[in-house]
Enzyme design. Structure first.
Site, mmCIF file in Angstrom:
data_model
loop_
_atom_site.group_PDB
_atom_site.id
_atom_site.type_symbol
_atom_site.label_atom_id
_atom_site.label_comp_id
_atom_site.label_asym_id
_atom_site.label_seq_id
_atom_site.Cartn_x
_atom_site.Cartn_y
_atom_site.Cartn_z
ATOM 1 N N ILE A 57 0.851 -1.208 0.000
ATOM 2 C CA ILE A 57 0.000 0.000 0.000
ATOM 3 C C ILE A 57 0.883 1.253 0.000
ATOM 4 O O ILE A 57 0.565 2.257 -0.639
ATOM 5 C CB ILE A 57 -0.992 -0.026 1.186
ATOM 6 C CG1 ILE A 57 -1.769 -1.350 1.154
ATOM 7 C CG2 ILE A 57 -1.959 1.165 1.122
ATOM 8 C CD1 ILE A 57 -2.658 -1.597 2.346
ATOM 9 N N ASP A 97 15.654 1.654 9.801
ATOM 10 C CA ASP A 97 14.635 1.004 10.614
ATOM 11 C C ASP A 97 14.028 2.062 11.539
ATOM 12 O O ASP A 97 14.773 2.830 12.162
ATOM 13 C CB ASP A 97 15.318 -0.108 11.424
ATOM 14 C CG ASP A 97 14.318 -1.054 12.029
ATOM 15 O OD1 ASP A 97 13.482 -0.594 12.840
ATOM 16 O OD2 ASP A 97 14.350 -2.242 11.688
ATOM 17 N N TYR A 122 -1.949 -8.771 15.792
ATOM 18 C CA TYR A 122 -1.773 -7.762 14.744
ATOM 19 C C TYR A 122 -2.761 -6.599 14.964
ATOM 20 O O TYR A 122 -2.365 -5.435 15.063
ATOM 21 C CB TYR A 122 -1.965 -8.403 13.365
ATOM 22 C CG TYR A 122 -2.181 -7.394 12.266
ATOM 23 C CD1 TYR A 122 -1.168 -6.497 11.919
ATOM 24 C CD2 TYR A 122 -3.404 -7.308 11.598
ATOM 25 C CE1 TYR A 122 -1.378 -5.551 10.934
ATOM 26 C CE2 TYR A 122 -3.614 -6.372 10.605
ATOM 27 C CZ TYR A 122 -2.604 -5.494 10.281
ATOM 28 O OH TYR A 122 -2.814 -4.547 9.313
ATOM 29 N N ASN A 154 -10.512 -4.775 3.075
ATOM 30 C CA ASN A 154 -9.625 -5.691 2.331
ATOM 31 C C ASN A 154 -8.946 -4.983 1.154
ATOM 32 O O ASN A 154 -9.561 -4.806 0.097
ATOM 33 C CB ASN A 154 -10.425 -6.902 1.858
ATOM 34 C CG ASN A 154 -10.794 -7.811 3.014
ATOM 35 O OD1 ASN A 154 -11.534 -7.412 3.896
ATOM 36 N ND2 ASN A 154 -10.256 -9.002 3.038
ATOM 37 N N TYR A 159 -12.237 -21.227 2.405
ATOM 38 C CA TYR A 159 -12.306 -21.526 3.844
ATOM 39 C C TYR A 159 -13.737 -21.407 4.357
ATOM 40 O O TYR A 159 -14.104 -20.394 4.926
ATOM 41 C CB TYR A 159 -11.392 -20.572 4.615
ATOM 42 C CG TYR A 159 -9.923 -20.657 4.254
ATOM 43 C CD1 TYR A 159 -9.329 -21.871 3.905
ATOM 44 C CD2 TYR A 159 -9.124 -19.519 4.281
ATOM 45 C CE1 TYR A 159 -7.982 -21.946 3.583
ATOM 46 C CE2 TYR A 159 -7.774 -19.581 3.959
ATOM 47 C CZ TYR A 159 -7.212 -20.796 3.620
ATOM 48 O OH TYR A 159 -5.885 -20.852 3.301
ATOM 49 N N ALA A 188 -9.902 -20.310 11.382
ATOM 50 C CA ALA A 188 -10.183 -19.774 12.727
ATOM 51 C C ALA A 188 -10.166 -18.249 12.710
ATOM 52 O O ALA A 188 -9.293 -17.643 12.089
ATOM 53 C CB ALA A 188 -9.128 -20.289 13.693
ATOM 54 N N GLY A 189 -11.131 -17.662 13.365
ATOM 55 C CA GLY A 189 -11.136 -16.208 13.548
ATOM 56 C C GLY A 189 -11.763 -15.420 12.416
ATOM 57 O O GLY A 189 -11.762 -14.190 12.460
#
Ligand code: UDP
Length: 335
Positions: A12, A58, A148, A177, A215, A290-291
Protein backbone atom coordinates in the site's frame (compact mmCIF):
# COMPACT_ATOMS: atom_id res chain seq x y z
CA UNK A 1 6.77 20.34 0.89
CA UNK A 2 8.11 16.84 1.45
CA UNK A 3 6.25 13.81 2.81
CA UNK A 4 8.09 10.87 4.39
CA UNK A 5 6.51 7.49 3.68
CA UNK A 6 7.69 4.81 6.14
CA UNK A 7 7.22 1.38 4.59
CA UNK A 8 6.99 3.07 1.19
CA UNK A 9 8.50 0.06 -0.61
CA UNK A 10 5.61 -2.18 0.54
CA UNK A 11 2.27 -2.86 -1.11
CA UNK A 12 0.00 0.00 0.00
CA UNK A 13 2.98 2.29 0.71
CA UNK A 14 4.31 2.07 -2.86
CA UNK A 15 0.90 2.87 -4.37
CA UNK A 16 0.60 5.86 -2.02
CA UNK A 17 4.05 7.09 -3.10
CA UNK A 18 2.86 6.90 -6.74
CA UNK A 19 -0.28 8.90 -5.90
CA UNK A 20 1.64 11.54 -3.90
CA UNK A 21 4.00 12.02 -6.85
CA UNK A 22 1.06 12.22 -9.29
CA UNK A 23 -0.48 14.94 -7.09
CA UNK A 24 2.72 17.00 -7.06
CA UNK A 25 4.09 16.19 -3.59
CA UNK A 26 7.80 15.66 -2.96
CA UNK A 27 8.34 12.24 -1.38
CA UNK A 28 11.07 10.39 0.51
CA UNK A 29 10.81 6.74 1.56
CA UNK A 30 12.15 5.13 4.73
CA UNK A 31 12.04 1.33 4.67
CA UNK A 32 14.14 -1.45 6.23
CA UNK A 33 13.20 -3.73 3.27
CA UNK A 34 12.57 -6.70 5.61
CA UNK A 35 9.21 -7.53 4.00
CA UNK A 36 9.53 -5.47 0.81
CA UNK A 37 12.21 -4.93 -1.81
CA UNK A 38 14.07 -2.10 -3.46
CA UNK A 39 12.76 -3.12 -6.88
CA UNK A 40 9.39 -1.50 -6.07
CA UNK A 41 11.16 1.85 -5.59
CA UNK A 42 13.15 1.37 -8.81
CA UNK A 43 9.86 0.81 -10.64
CA UNK A 44 8.18 3.75 -8.86
CA UNK A 45 10.94 6.04 -10.15
CA UNK A 46 10.15 4.83 -13.68
CA UNK A 47 6.38 5.24 -13.33
CA UNK A 48 6.55 8.70 -11.75
CA UNK A 49 9.67 10.09 -13.45
CA UNK A 50 10.72 11.33 -9.99
CA UNK A 51 13.96 10.73 -8.15
CA UNK A 52 12.38 9.20 -5.01
CA UNK A 53 15.05 8.92 -2.28
CA UNK A 54 15.06 5.60 -0.43
CA UNK A 55 16.51 5.61 3.10
CA UNK A 56 17.25 2.02 4.08
CA UNK A 57 16.63 2.48 7.78
CA UNK A 58 14.63 1.00 10.61
CA UNK A 59 12.06 3.09 12.51
CA UNK A 60 13.38 1.57 15.74
CA UNK A 61 16.72 3.36 15.33
CA UNK A 62 15.73 6.85 16.40
CA UNK A 63 18.93 8.71 15.38
CA UNK A 64 18.52 7.47 11.80
CA UNK A 65 14.90 8.57 11.65
CA UNK A 66 15.78 11.97 13.11
CA UNK A 67 18.53 12.44 10.52
CA UNK A 68 16.11 11.65 7.66
CA UNK A 69 13.50 14.07 9.06
CA UNK A 70 16.15 16.81 9.27
CA UNK A 71 18.00 16.17 6.01
CA UNK A 72 14.83 15.82 3.93
CA UNK A 73 13.03 18.73 5.69
CA UNK A 74 9.96 16.56 6.23
CA UNK A 75 6.60 18.28 6.74
CA UNK A 76 4.40 15.24 7.40
CA UNK A 77 4.67 11.44 7.63
CA UNK A 78 2.59 8.59 6.28
CA UNK A 79 3.40 5.60 8.45
CA UNK A 80 3.06 2.11 6.91
CA UNK A 81 6.15 0.45 8.40
CA UNK A 82 4.81 -2.47 10.43
CA UNK A 83 4.41 -6.23 10.38
CA UNK A 84 1.01 -7.22 9.05
CA UNK A 85 0.47 -10.97 8.93
CA UNK A 86 -2.41 -12.03 11.18
CA UNK A 87 -1.33 -15.71 11.38
CA UNK A 88 2.29 -14.86 12.19
CA UNK A 89 1.13 -12.43 14.88
CA UNK A 90 -0.70 -15.32 16.60
CA UNK A 91 2.43 -17.51 16.74
CA UNK A 92 4.95 -14.70 17.35
CA UNK A 93 3.08 -11.87 19.11
CA UNK A 94 6.16 -10.21 20.63
CA UNK A 95 7.66 -9.67 17.17
CA UNK A 96 4.57 -7.53 16.50
CA UNK A 97 4.78 -5.62 19.79
CA UNK A 98 8.49 -4.96 19.22
CA UNK A 99 8.24 -3.61 15.69
CA UNK A 100 4.76 -2.13 15.55
CA UNK A 101 4.54 -0.60 19.02
CA UNK A 102 8.15 0.08 20.00
CA UNK A 103 8.92 1.18 16.42
CA UNK A 104 6.04 3.66 16.45
CA UNK A 105 7.09 5.00 19.86
CA UNK A 106 10.60 5.60 18.45
CA UNK A 107 9.13 7.31 15.39
CA UNK A 108 6.90 9.56 17.51
CA UNK A 109 9.83 10.61 19.71
CA UNK A 110 11.87 11.43 16.62
CA UNK A 111 8.97 13.52 15.30
CA UNK A 112 8.63 15.43 18.58
CA UNK A 113 12.39 16.14 18.69
CA UNK A 114 12.47 17.28 15.06
CA UNK A 115 9.18 19.20 15.30
CA UNK A 116 7.29 17.23 12.70
CA UNK A 117 3.71 17.22 13.92
CA UNK A 118 1.50 15.58 11.30
CA UNK A 119 1.15 11.83 10.68
CA UNK A 120 -1.21 9.64 8.69
CA UNK A 121 -1.34 6.12 10.03
CA UNK A 122 -2.05 2.82 8.30
CA UNK A 123 -4.57 1.03 10.53
CA UNK A 124 -6.92 -1.84 9.92
CA UNK A 125 -10.43 -3.21 10.24
CA UNK A 126 -8.78 -5.85 12.48
CA UNK A 127 -9.00 -3.25 15.28
CA UNK A 128 -12.75 -4.02 15.49
CA UNK A 129 -12.60 -7.80 15.84
CA UNK A 130 -15.92 -9.66 15.52
CA UNK A 131 -18.47 -6.94 14.65
CA UNK A 132 -21.78 -6.62 16.52
CA UNK A 133 -23.43 -4.82 13.59
CA UNK A 134 -22.80 -4.22 9.87
CA UNK A 135 -21.71 -1.91 8.28
CA UNK A 136 -18.99 -1.09 10.82
CA UNK A 137 -18.85 2.49 12.07
CA UNK A 138 -15.77 4.22 13.52
CA UNK A 139 -17.64 4.56 16.82
CA UNK A 140 -18.21 0.79 17.10
CA UNK A 141 -16.53 -1.23 19.82
CA UNK A 142 -12.91 -2.25 19.18
CA UNK A 143 -12.02 -5.72 20.37
CA UNK A 144 -9.22 -7.23 18.23
CA UNK A 145 -9.04 -11.00 17.98
CA UNK A 146 -5.32 -11.19 17.12
CA UNK A 147 -2.04 -9.47 18.14
CA UNK A 148 -1.77 -7.76 14.74
CA UNK A 149 -5.07 -5.90 15.28
CA UNK A 150 -4.21 -5.37 18.95
CA UNK A 151 -0.89 -3.66 18.14
CA UNK A 152 -2.55 -1.46 15.50
CA UNK A 153 -5.21 -0.40 18.03
CA UNK A 154 -2.51 0.32 20.63
CA UNK A 155 -0.63 2.39 18.04
CA UNK A 156 -3.79 4.45 17.48
CA UNK A 157 -4.00 5.01 21.24
CA UNK A 158 -0.34 6.01 21.34
CA UNK A 159 -1.11 8.64 18.70
CA UNK A 160 -4.13 9.87 20.64
CA UNK A 161 -2.22 10.45 23.88
CA UNK A 162 0.81 11.88 22.09
CA UNK A 163 -1.50 14.24 20.23
CA UNK A 164 -2.90 15.65 23.44
CA UNK A 165 0.49 15.86 25.22
CA UNK A 166 2.74 17.08 22.39
CA UNK A 167 0.45 18.56 19.74
CA UNK A 168 1.15 15.90 17.11
CA UNK A 169 -1.93 15.61 14.87
CA UNK A 170 -2.80 12.25 13.31
CA UNK A 171 -5.25 10.60 10.96
CA UNK A 172 -5.71 6.89 11.36
CA UNK A 173 -7.09 5.00 8.35
CA UNK A 174 -8.72 1.64 9.06
CA UNK A 175 -8.64 -0.33 5.83
CA UNK A 176 -10.90 -3.21 5.00
CA UNK A 177 -9.62 -5.69 2.33
CA UNK A 178 -6.92 -3.94 0.30
CA UNK A 179 -6.45 -5.39 -3.19
CA UNK A 180 -5.79 -4.58 -6.86
CA UNK A 181 -2.66 -3.07 -8.39
CA UNK A 182 -1.33 0.04 -10.11
CA UNK A 183 -2.82 0.62 -13.58
CA UNK A 184 0.67 0.27 -15.12
CA UNK A 185 0.90 -3.36 -13.91
CA UNK A 186 4.44 -2.68 -12.65
CA UNK A 187 3.77 -2.47 -8.90
CA UNK A 188 1.37 -4.67 -6.97
CA UNK A 189 0.77 -7.07 -4.11
CA UNK A 190 3.71 -9.40 -3.36
CA UNK A 191 3.61 -11.05 0.03
CA UNK A 192 5.69 -14.01 1.05
CA UNK A 193 4.01 -16.18 2.13
CA UNK A 194 0.86 -15.08 0.29
CA UNK A 195 -2.29 -15.52 2.39
CA UNK A 196 -4.75 -13.11 0.76
CA UNK A 197 -7.67 -14.26 -1.32
CA UNK A 198 -7.30 -12.33 -4.58
CA UNK A 199 -3.55 -12.95 -5.15
CA UNK A 200 -4.12 -16.65 -4.39
CA UNK A 201 -7.02 -16.86 -6.88
CA UNK A 202 -4.92 -15.14 -9.56
CA UNK A 203 -1.90 -17.32 -8.86
CA UNK A 204 -4.21 -20.30 -9.45
CA UNK A 205 -5.40 -18.66 -12.70
CA UNK A 206 -1.78 -18.06 -13.77
CA UNK A 207 -0.82 -21.69 -13.03
CA UNK A 208 1.60 -20.71 -10.24
CA UNK A 209 -0.51 -22.74 -7.83
CA UNK A 210 -2.84 -25.63 -8.60
CA UNK A 211 -6.01 -24.55 -6.84
CA UNK A 212 -7.65 -22.26 -4.32
CA UNK A 213 -9.13 -23.54 -1.07
CA UNK A 214 -12.29 -21.78 0.06
CA UNK A 215 -12.31 -21.53 3.84
CA UNK A 216 -15.86 -22.48 4.69
CA UNK A 217 -19.05 -22.59 2.63
CA UNK A 218 -21.46 -22.91 5.57
CA UNK A 219 -21.59 -19.28 6.71
CA UNK A 220 -24.99 -17.55 7.05
CA UNK A 221 -24.42 -15.51 3.86
CA UNK A 222 -26.09 -15.51 0.41
CA UNK A 223 -23.93 -18.35 -0.94
CA UNK A 224 -22.41 -19.71 2.28
CA UNK A 225 -18.97 -18.10 1.82
CA UNK A 226 -17.59 -15.11 3.77
CA UNK A 227 -18.45 -11.56 2.75
CA UNK A 228 -15.71 -8.92 2.71
CA UNK A 229 -15.38 -5.29 1.64
CA UNK A 230 -12.67 -5.26 -1.07
CA UNK A 231 -11.11 -1.85 -1.67
CA UNK A 232 -8.76 -1.02 -4.55
CA UNK A 233 -5.26 -0.02 -3.44
CA UNK A 234 -5.40 3.06 -5.72
CA UNK A 235 -8.53 4.23 -3.86
CA UNK A 236 -6.66 3.67 -0.59
CA UNK A 237 -3.68 5.64 -1.93
CA UNK A 238 -5.98 8.57 -2.79
CA UNK A 239 -7.41 8.46 0.75
CA UNK A 240 -3.89 8.82 2.21
CA UNK A 241 -3.22 11.86 0.06
CA UNK A 242 -6.60 13.32 1.09
CA UNK A 243 -5.68 12.69 4.75
CA UNK A 244 -2.28 14.41 4.41
CA UNK A 245 -3.97 17.38 2.77
CA UNK A 246 -6.56 17.45 5.56
CA UNK A 247 -3.79 17.63 8.20
CA UNK A 248 -1.80 20.22 6.23
CA UNK A 249 -4.98 22.32 6.05
CA UNK A 250 -5.24 22.22 9.87
CA UNK A 251 -7.67 19.28 10.30
CA UNK A 252 -7.95 17.76 13.77
CA UNK A 253 -6.87 14.24 14.72
CA UNK A 254 -9.39 11.60 13.71
CA UNK A 255 -10.01 7.99 12.66
CA UNK A 256 -11.67 6.89 9.40
CA UNK A 257 -12.80 3.61 7.87
CA UNK A 258 -11.76 2.98 4.28
CA UNK A 259 -14.04 0.56 2.47
CA UNK A 260 -16.59 0.55 -0.33
CA UNK A 261 -19.70 -0.33 1.76
CA UNK A 262 -20.20 -3.22 -0.71
CA UNK A 263 -19.88 -6.81 0.43
CA UNK A 264 -18.64 -9.50 -1.97
CA UNK A 265 -18.56 -13.23 -1.19
CA UNK A 266 -15.53 -15.46 -1.79
CA UNK A 267 -17.48 -17.27 -4.53
CA UNK A 268 -18.37 -13.98 -6.21
CA UNK A 269 -14.68 -12.98 -6.24
CA UNK A 270 -13.77 -16.32 -7.85
CA UNK A 271 -16.55 -15.90 -10.47
CA UNK A 272 -15.32 -12.37 -11.30
CA UNK A 273 -11.74 -13.69 -11.63
CA UNK A 274 -12.82 -16.51 -13.99
CA UNK A 275 -14.77 -14.03 -16.12
CA UNK A 276 -11.91 -11.51 -16.37
CA UNK A 277 -9.00 -13.91 -16.79
CA UNK A 278 -10.90 -16.34 -19.05
CA UNK A 279 -9.29 -19.19 -17.06
CA UNK A 280 -10.91 -22.09 -15.22
CA UNK A 281 -9.87 -21.85 -11.59
CA UNK A 282 -9.81 -25.08 -9.61
CA UNK A 283 -11.70 -24.53 -6.36
CA UNK A 284 -11.52 -26.83 -3.32
CA UNK A 285 -13.98 -26.35 -0.48
CA UNK A 286 -12.46 -26.72 2.99
CA UNK A 287 -13.32 -25.94 6.59
CA UNK A 288 -13.55 -22.50 8.14
CA UNK A 289 -10.36 -20.58 9.01
CA UNK A 290 -10.18 -19.77 12.73
CA UNK A 291 -11.14 -16.21 13.55
CA UNK A 292 -12.92 -15.36 10.25
CA UNK A 293 -16.17 -13.42 10.87
CA UNK A 294 -18.97 -14.18 8.36
CA UNK A 295 -19.40 -10.58 7.17
CA UNK A 296 -17.17 -7.49 7.37
CA UNK A 297 -18.18 -4.32 5.55
CA UNK A 298 -17.35 -0.70 6.33
CA UNK A 299 -19.38 2.42 6.60
CA UNK A 300 -17.32 5.03 4.70
CA UNK A 301 -19.70 7.93 5.37
CA UNK A 302 -17.27 9.70 7.69
CA UNK A 303 -14.38 9.62 5.17
CA UNK A 304 -16.71 10.84 2.42
CA UNK A 305 -17.98 13.72 4.54
CA UNK A 306 -14.78 14.87 6.24
CA UNK A 307 -11.98 13.88 3.84
CA UNK A 308 -14.06 14.37 0.68
CA UNK A 309 -12.89 10.93 -0.47
CA UNK A 310 -14.90 8.20 -2.10
CA UNK A 311 -13.87 4.89 -3.64
CA UNK A 312 -14.17 4.77 -7.43
CA UNK A 313 -13.03 1.30 -8.46
CA UNK A 314 -15.26 -1.74 -8.91
CA UNK A 315 -14.54 -5.43 -8.30
CA UNK A 316 -13.89 -5.80 -12.05
CA UNK A 317 -11.30 -2.97 -11.85
CA UNK A 318 -9.70 -4.74 -8.88
CA UNK A 319 -9.42 -8.10 -10.64
CA UNK A 320 -8.30 -6.71 -13.99
CA UNK A 321 -5.56 -4.51 -12.46
CA UNK A 322 -4.39 -7.34 -10.18
CA UNK A 323 -4.42 -9.76 -13.15
CA UNK A 324 -2.26 -7.38 -15.19
CA UNK A 325 0.24 -7.30 -12.29
CA UNK A 326 0.18 -11.06 -11.56
CA UNK A 327 0.38 -12.15 -15.18
CA UNK A 328 3.39 -9.87 -15.81
CA UNK A 329 4.98 -10.70 -12.43
CA UNK A 330 3.88 -14.22 -11.41
CA UNK A 331 6.62 -14.35 -8.75
CA UNK A 332 6.17 -10.77 -7.54
CA UNK A 333 9.30 -8.62 -7.72
CA UNK A 334 11.56 -11.67 -8.04
CA UNK A 335 13.15 -11.91 -11.47
N1 UDP B 1 -10.04 -16.95 1.90
C1 UDP B 1 -10.23 -18.20 1.34
N2 UDP B 1 -9.15 -18.86 0.85
C2 UDP B 1 -7.88 -18.37 0.88
C3 UDP B 1 -7.68 -17.08 1.46
C4 UDP B 1 -8.78 -16.41 1.96
O1 UDP B 1 -11.37 -18.71 1.30
O2 UDP B 1 -6.95 -19.04 0.43
C5 UDP B 1 -11.19 -16.20 2.43
C6 UDP B 1 -11.09 -15.84 3.90
O3 UDP B 1 -11.69 -16.87 4.68
C7 UDP B 1 -11.88 -14.53 3.97
C8 UDP B 1 -11.66 -13.90 2.59
O4 UDP B 1 -11.23 -14.96 1.74
O5 UDP B 1 -13.25 -14.80 4.11
C9 UDP B 1 -10.62 -12.81 2.59
O6 UDP B 1 -9.46 -13.30 3.24
P1 UDP B 1 -8.07 -12.52 3.21
O7 UDP B 1 -7.07 -13.40 3.91
O8 UDP B 1 -7.76 -12.11 1.81
O9 UDP B 1 -8.35 -11.20 4.03
P2 UDP B 1 -8.94 -10.99 5.53
O10 UDP B 1 -10.42 -10.80 5.36
O11 UDP B 1 -8.58 -12.20 6.33
O12 UDP B 1 -8.26 -9.75 5.97
Amino acid sequence: MKILVTGGAGYIGSHTVAQLCADGYEVAVLDNLYTSCEESIVRLRKITGKDIPLHKADIRVQENVRKVLRDEKIEAIIHFAAYSLVGESMTNPLKYYENNLYGTKQLLEAMIEEKVNKIVFSSTAATYGEPKSIPILETDETNPTNPYGETKLSMEKMFKWTASAHGVRFVSLRYFNACGAHESGTIGEAHNPETHLIPIILQAAAGVRKSISVYGADYPTRDGTCVRDYIHVSDLAKAHVAAVKYLLDGGKSDIFNLGTETGTTVKEVIDAAEKITGKDIKVLYGGRRAGDPAVLTASNKKAREILGWKPEKTMDDIISSAWKWHSKNPYGYKK
